[in-house]
Write a protein that holds these residues in place. Sequence first.
Motif, mmCIF file in Angstrom:
data_model
loop_
_atom_site.group_PDB
_atom_site.id
_atom_site.type_symbol
_atom_site.label_atom_id
_atom_site.label_comp_id
_atom_site.label_asym_id
_atom_site.label_seq_id
_atom_site.Cartn_x
_atom_site.Cartn_y
_atom_site.Cartn_z
ATOM 1 N N LEU A 185 0.825 -1.212 0.000
ATOM 2 C CA LEU A 185 0.000 0.000 0.000
ATOM 3 C C LEU A 185 0.858 1.261 0.000
ATOM 4 N N LEU A 186 1.991 1.198 0.650
ATOM 5 C CA LEU A 186 2.901 2.343 0.658
ATOM 6 C C LEU A 186 3.474 2.603 -0.735
ATOM 7 N N VAL A 187 3.755 1.539 -1.463
ATOM 8 C CA VAL A 187 4.234 1.688 -2.840
ATOM 9 C C VAL A 187 3.151 2.351 -3.683
ATOM 10 N N GLN A 188 1.917 1.894 -3.544
ATOM 11 C CA GLN A 188 0.827 2.512 -4.300
ATOM 12 C C GLN A 188 0.700 3.996 -3.960
ATOM 13 N N THR A 189 0.846 4.314 -2.690
ATOM 14 C CA THR A 189 0.764 5.712 -2.268
ATOM 15 C C THR A 189 1.870 6.541 -2.901
ATOM 16 N N ALA A 190 3.096 6.040 -2.846
ATOM 17 C CA ALA A 190 4.238 6.777 -3.398
ATOM 18 C C ALA A 190 4.082 6.999 -4.895
ATOM 19 N N VAL A 191 3.658 5.971 -5.604
ATOM 20 C CA VAL A 191 3.505 6.084 -7.059
ATOM 21 C C VAL A 191 2.412 7.098 -7.399
ATOM 22 N N SER A 192 1.290 7.063 -6.669
ATOM 23 C CA SER A 192 0.214 8.020 -6.952
ATOM 24 C C SER A 192 0.666 9.448 -6.666
ATOM 25 N N GLN A 193 1.483 9.633 -5.648
ATOM 26 C CA GLN A 193 2.002 10.968 -5.332
ATOM 27 C C GLN A 193 2.979 11.441 -6.408
ATOM 28 N N ALA A 194 3.820 10.539 -6.877
ATOM 29 C CA ALA A 194 4.753 10.894 -7.952
ATOM 30 C C ALA A 194 3.995 11.248 -9.223
ATOM 31 N N LYS A 195 2.956 10.498 -9.532
ATOM 32 C CA LYS A 195 2.153 10.796 -10.725
ATOM 33 C C LYS A 195 1.488 12.161 -10.619
ATOM 34 N N ALA A 196 1.154 12.569 -9.408
ATOM 35 C CA ALA A 196 0.517 13.877 -9.204
ATOM 36 C C ALA A 196 1.511 15.027 -9.321
#
Length: 325
Positions: free
Chosen positions: A146-157
């Motif tokens: 879940l932390l990986v998903q969070t980091a990737v979504s933040q980077a995409k933003a």
Amino acid sequence: MELNFHRHRRLRSTENMRALVRENHLRVEDFIYPLFIIEGENIVNEVKSMPGVFQISLDKLEAEMDEIVSLGIKSILLFGVPLEKDELGQGAYHNHGLVQEATRLVKGKYPEIIVVADTCLCEYTSHGHCGVIEGEKVLNDPSLQLLVQTAVSQAKAGADIIAPSNMMDGFVAAIRKGLDEEGFEDIPIMSYAVKYASSFYGPFRDAADSTPQFGDRKAYQMDPANRLEALREAESDVMEGADFLMVKPGLPYLDIVRDVKNHFNLPIVIYNVSGEYSMVKAAALNGWIDEQKVVMEMLTGMKRAGADLIITYFAKDVARWLKEY
């Protein structure tokens, strides 16, 4: 009687002489200013335990950023405060989550500002812990996903820096791999490498609405009595690909900051946490201390201990004071 001794006071004789030989300096570029983005509209809520710190809604963020930019502050740290929470903290990694939307807004209008995204689940989970739970145990490896998903979504933003604060084992390695696989090889990780299970976080939990609903975080954050463990934690994060190393809290752990600085060649970040902020503010409001002098001395001490960057709620105040010099 002939005396032979050093005259150290020669270099302290005047203000200009003291400035000439001053070893450590505070610069506005050293500061990262935390912001709490709350769900809703037309909201500017002062945090009762943190005078001068506010929860703000997205529609108020532009005005806040105008002030931050005018003061010369170049970096912010974003936290989200959602109204709805669930066991898996889905708001943390939703593509239109609060941190993600705030990041898009800031980078759209102020592209030069460095946006640091706090990468954790505790503000978004109904239980207030930093990962997936089973009973009353926080599970390490399922939390990493879940932390990986969070980091990737933040980077995409558009986040410039990912700052994971969860203290799960292997979180830097997992996030680095996840970012790289999504094409974000150039996004650095600011690891909360040395994060203690501290009593100084209370006011933050008011601001971020992240108090654990059961137990505490001592099974994954560090014992305040330990020093060598800090080096083991930092070394692991360096090996896993961290780009910055953070020590949190600040004031009670200046020895740890110096240890980490002496052992590793990465930029060192210190978090001047909410409890430290609130104590100074309370004493100042009661007229017991000179707030400006105490804050400047405190933050200079953090630089002297080895911090390259300081996350602090005093950033706007200090930026104003530095302009006066």
